[in-house]
Scaffold this active site. Structure first.
Site, PDB file in Angstrom:
ATOM      1  N   LYS A 173       0.881  -1.173   0.000  1.00 25.88           N
ATOM      2  CA  LYS A 173       0.000   0.000   0.000  1.00 25.88           C
ATOM      3  C   LYS A 173       0.918   1.222   0.000  1.00 25.88           C
ATOM      4  O   LYS A 173       1.409   1.657   1.034  1.00 25.88           O
ATOM      5  CB  LYS A 173      -0.881  -0.021   1.254  1.00 25.88           C
ATOM      6  CG  LYS A 173      -2.196   0.725   1.164  1.00 25.88           C
ATOM      7  CD  LYS A 173      -2.112   2.186   0.801  1.00 25.88           C
ATOM      8  CE  LYS A 173      -1.685   3.086   1.925  1.00 25.88           C
ATOM      9  NZ  LYS A 173      -1.419   4.480   1.477  1.00 25.88           N
ATOM     10  N   ARG A 177       0.460   9.982  -2.321  1.00 28.09           N
ATOM     11  CA  ARG A 177       0.910  11.253  -2.906  1.00 28.09           C
ATOM     12  C   ARG A 177       1.804  11.065  -4.126  1.00 28.09           C
ATOM     13  O   ARG A 177       1.870  11.932  -4.983  1.00 28.09           O
ATOM     14  CB  ARG A 177       1.636  12.073  -1.844  1.00 28.09           C
ATOM     15  CG  ARG A 177       0.666  12.445  -0.727  1.00 28.09           C
ATOM     16  CD  ARG A 177       1.347  13.241   0.344  1.00 28.09           C
ATOM     17  NE  ARG A 177       0.920  12.767   1.653  1.00 28.09           N
ATOM     18  CZ  ARG A 177       1.581  12.998   2.770  1.00 28.09           C
ATOM     19  NH1 ARG A 177       2.705  13.668   2.747  1.00 28.09           N
ATOM     20  NH2 ARG A 177       1.123  12.546   3.908  1.00 28.09           N
ATOM     21  N   CYS A 281      14.115  10.800   6.186  1.00 28.84           N
ATOM     22  CA  CYS A 281      14.094  10.450   7.609  1.00 28.84           C
ATOM     23  C   CYS A 281      15.507  10.416   8.169  1.00 28.84           C
ATOM     24  O   CYS A 281      15.692  10.398   9.374  1.00 28.84           O
ATOM     25  CB  CYS A 281      13.428   9.109   7.814  1.00 28.84           C
ATOM     26  SG  CYS A 281      14.377   7.791   7.089  1.00 28.84           S
TER      27      CYS A 281
HETATM   28  P1  NAD Z   1       2.590   9.239   6.839  1.00 29.29           P
HETATM   29  O1  NAD Z   1       2.704   8.654   8.203  1.00 29.29           O
HETATM   30  O2  NAD Z   1       1.664  10.374   6.637  1.00 29.29           O
HETATM   31  O3  NAD Z   1       2.128   8.118   5.782  1.00 29.29           O
HETATM   32  C1  NAD Z   1       2.764   6.869   5.697  1.00 29.29           C
HETATM   33  C2  NAD Z   1       1.745   5.837   5.220  1.00 29.29           C
HETATM   34  O4  NAD Z   1       0.705   5.724   6.197  1.00 29.29           O
HETATM   35  C3  NAD Z   1       1.075   6.195   3.907  1.00 29.29           C
HETATM   36  O5  NAD Z   1       0.977   5.041   3.099  1.00 29.29           O
HETATM   37  C4  NAD Z   1      -0.296   6.689   4.334  1.00 29.29           C
HETATM   38  O6  NAD Z   1      -1.298   6.436   3.369  1.00 29.29           O
HETATM   39  C5  NAD Z   1      -0.569   5.915   5.595  1.00 29.29           C
HETATM   40  N1  NAD Z   1      -1.415   6.656   6.545  1.00 29.29           N
HETATM   41  C6  NAD Z   1      -1.464   8.005   6.713  1.00 29.29           C
HETATM   42  N2  NAD Z   1      -2.349   8.323   7.667  1.00 29.29           N
HETATM   43  C7  NAD Z   1      -2.869   7.169   8.137  1.00 29.29           C
HETATM   44  C8  NAD Z   1      -3.819   6.848   9.147  1.00 29.29           C
HETATM   45  N3  NAD Z   1      -4.423   7.785   9.873  1.00 29.29           N
HETATM   46  N4  NAD Z   1      -4.112   5.550   9.350  1.00 29.29           N
HETATM   47  C9  NAD Z   1      -3.522   4.581   8.643  1.00 29.29           C
HETATM   48  N5  NAD Z   1      -2.611   4.826   7.670  1.00 29.29           N
HETATM   49  C10 NAD Z   1      -2.271   6.102   7.423  1.00 29.29           C
HETATM   50  O7  NAD Z   1       4.073   9.614   6.386  1.00 29.29           O
HETATM   51  P2  NAD Z   1       4.529  10.442   5.114  1.00 29.29           P
HETATM   52  O8  NAD Z   1       4.184  11.870   5.301  1.00 29.29           O
HETATM   53  O9  NAD Z   1       4.114   9.771   3.871  1.00 29.29           O
HETATM   54  O10 NAD Z   1       6.110  10.256   5.208  1.00 29.29           O
HETATM   55  C11 NAD Z   1       6.949  11.087   5.960  1.00 29.29           C
HETATM   56  C12 NAD Z   1       7.269  10.498   7.308  1.00 29.29           C
HETATM   57  O11 NAD Z   1       7.869   9.217   7.149  1.00 29.29           O
HETATM   58  C13 NAD Z   1       8.282  11.313   8.088  1.00 29.29           C
HETATM   59  O12 NAD Z   1       7.877  11.374   9.430  1.00 29.29           O
HETATM   60  C14 NAD Z   1       9.575  10.527   7.944  1.00 29.29           C
HETATM   61  O13 NAD Z   1      10.519  10.712   8.971  1.00 29.29           O
HETATM   62  C15 NAD Z   1       9.049   9.148   7.938  1.00 29.29           C
HETATM   63  N6  NAD Z   1       9.996   8.216   7.351  1.00 29.29           N
HETATM   64  C16 NAD Z   1      10.683   7.396   8.185  1.00 29.29           C
HETATM   65  C17 NAD Z   1      11.620   6.528   7.676  1.00 29.29           C
HETATM   66  C18 NAD Z   1      12.374   5.616   8.588  1.00 29.29           C
HETATM   67  O14 NAD Z   1      13.026   4.739   8.076  1.00 29.29           O
HETATM   68  N7  NAD Z   1      12.318   5.761   9.897  1.00 29.29           N
HETATM   69  C19 NAD Z   1      11.871   6.494   6.302  1.00 29.29           C
HETATM   70  C20 NAD Z   1      11.141   7.336   5.460  1.00 29.29           C
HETATM   71  C21 NAD Z   1      10.206   8.197   6.013  1.00 29.29           C
END
Ligand code: NAD
Length: 496
Positions: A173, A177, A281
């Site tokens: 999934k 965006r 991240c």
């Molecule tokens: P996000 O948490 O908004 O979304 C991630 C995923 O979760 C998406 O597929 C989204 O559709 C889903 N999602 C969003 N809201 C949800 C909800 N309420 N319930 C269930 N699923 C939901 O993150 P983003 O904005 O796409 O990505 C940026 C974030 O990811 C930053 O905080 C970054 O630090 C983090 N990140 C972490 C790593 C790591 O390895 N630790 C790597 C890349 C990105």
């Protein structure tokens, strides 16, 4: 309008959901596609396809599974440029940066090509009289991955090459965006000849995620995204009895010691702070110079570099950094700059109000540098995920280390120094999962594993590498005795 499709059981299918969200080109602010948010039935269909494919795929010899991976690897290399373009179109990162993303994803596929030796297992002869023990790792069945926007090709590839090489089938999934790059990669995966249903992709939002989290046929969940959602996914998934690894947000600090080469430290901070517009991240968002003289020298080196940063669309080959992902995220980052200024931080370079000529509707924020940030400010405490670097001055090494250890996040960190003793102690004692010594973004290579500490990661396993193999397999230990022991009669005690 281009409608983003799902991929279920070897076919691209158009979702029938009327609940649709726009996908934008962040460089121009124009809508480039429309994404249907899959229904519960559509997610269930993807899980059912993965479930149907799982027994035969799990029984396929690891060597044969690896051969599919080799073909996939070849196709990825041939199409790296196309994938990078697809990433840039919806994410906004520069072409070179997108190519780097593809390369890091390919490295995980290369790792997965070695799966026969990674699954070899352990054998002990004669653990007791005529008794042998084999420890084997078995696939889990259907596993799912939920991924963020910032690496639309690479983060999914942290997960499914390893999961699939281990003999599982997968439902992905991706972020809503920038969904097109993972679809192009799925096309290549199918072209490599993997059986239908081994990798399925469903697009959607919370409903799709919740359906996967609650589904009894999904045995494990890999998640990467923001910390509040990571925590939610971890709790809901483990409540449903699944294995969950959920990686969250970050606030990565880089200590600059007085003996560091200031030009090298400043260059490292430019790439680590502003590369990919800070939407990584593992981005460094806090520089911690030790001592006032170090801080003055570092800020003096950084200021002209930040002012000279070339911000533009990926189609401009001179651009060093692109726009942010959405208008909402641009507004959020601009809001943080306002807050930092109001809280009394010194705004050395202000990136507000910046847009390249001809791209006024794009979601740009120029490189921004704050000095004299303190640990009570929101720009220090929270993850901004934009091109905003904060300098927090520390009076000595201990204060710098205590600051990092006190932060709620513990993803990555770095120290720049020429002193082996300080570097060694830092690497040993700092409460962060990935540590760089004169390396600003210490992302582990594919045959090690990626994972943060504290609120940057929930669950026991890191992504890819040996941790990935353990996460996607369960241990089976077989103890065997052949005639010679049992024929003497029943045994009621542990052998001693
Ligand atoms: P996000 O948490 O908004 O979304 C991630 C995923 O979760 C998406 O597929 C989204 O559709 C889903 N999602 C969003 N809201 C949800 C909800 N309420 N319930 C269930 N699923 C939901 O993150 P983003 O904005 O796409 O990505 C940026 C974030 O990811 C930053 O905080 C970054 O630090 C983090 N990140 C972490 C790593 C790591 O390895 N630790 C790597 C890349 C990105």
């Amino acid at each position: 309008m281009n409608i983003v499709q799902n991929a279920i059981n070897g076919q691209r299918v158009t979702s029938t959901s009327s609940n649709r969200v726009p996908v934008f080109n962040p460089a121009t602010g124009e809508q480039s596609a429309e994404l249907p948010l899959s229904s519960v039935d559509e997610v269930n269909a993807a899980v059912a396809a993965a479930k149907a494919a799982a027994p035969a795929w799990g029984d396929t010899p690891a060597l044969k599974r690896a051969r599919f991976m080799f073909r996939f690897n070849e196709l990825l290399n041939q199409h790296a440029d196309d994938i990078a373009r697809e990433i840039s179109k919806e994410h906004g990162k520069t072409h070179d940066d997108a190519l780097g993303e593809v390369a890091r994803g390919i490295e995980v596929v290369e790792f997965a090509c070695g799966i026969p030796s990674l699954l070899k297992g352990d054998f002990s002869r004669n653990v007791g009289p005529s008794v042998d023990t084999v420890a084997d790792r078995k696939p889990l069945g259907v596993v799912a991955g939920i991924t963020p926007f910032n690496f639309p090709a690479m983060v999914p590839m942290w997960m499914y090459p390893v999961a699939i090489a281990c003999g599982n089938t997968f439902v992905l999934k991706p972020s809503e965006r920038d969904p097109s790059a993972p679809m192009l990669v799925w096309d290549l995966f199918q072209e490599a000849g993997f059986p239908d249903g081994v990798l399925n992709v469903v697009h959607g939002d919370k409903l799709a995620v919740d359906t996967l989290l609650d589904h009894p046929d999904v045995k494990a969940i890999s998640f990467v995204g923001s910390t509040p959602i990571a925590e939610y996914v971890y709790k809901r998934g483990t409540d449903a009895g699944k294995r969950v690894q959920a990686l969250g947000g970050a606030k990565n600090h880089m200590i600059v010691m007085p003996d560091a080469d200031m030009d090298k430290a400043a260059d490292a901070l430019m790439g680590a702070g502003y590369g990919s517009a800070g939407e990584r991240c593992m981005a460094i968002s806090v520089a911690v110079p030790v001592g006032e003289k170090t801080a003055d020298a570092l800020v003096a080196k950084l200021k002209p570099r930040v002012e000279a940063l070339k911000v533009g669309p990926a189609t401009d080959s001179d651009a060093e950094m692109g726009p942010l992902i959405t208008k909402a995220h641009q507004d959020k980052v601009l809001g943080y700059i306002d807050e930092g200024e109001k809280a009394g931080a010194e705004l050395v370079v202000d990136g507000r109000g910046y847009a390249p000529q001809g791209y006024e509707e794009g979601y740009y924020v120029g490189g921004t540098l704050f000095d004299r940030v303190t640990t009570d400010m929101s720009i220090y405490k929270e993850e901004i995920f934009g091109p905003v670097l904060s300098v927090v001055r520390a009076k000595d090494y201990s204060e710098a280390v205590d600051m990092i250890n006190a932060h709620e996040y513990g993803n990555g960190t770095a120290i720049f120094t020429r002193d082996g003793d300080a570097a060694r102690e830092f690497a040993d004692k700092i409460e962060v999962g990935m540590v760089g010594v004169n390396v600003p973004i210490p992302v582990p290579v594919a045959y090690h594993s990626f994972g943060g500490w504290k609120r940057s990661s929930f669950g026991a396993h890191g992504m890819y590498g040996p941790e990935g193999v353990h996460f996607y397999t369960r241990l089976k230990t077989i103890t065997t005795r052949w005639p010679g022991g049992i024929k003497e009669g029943a045994v009621f005690t542990f052998p001693s």
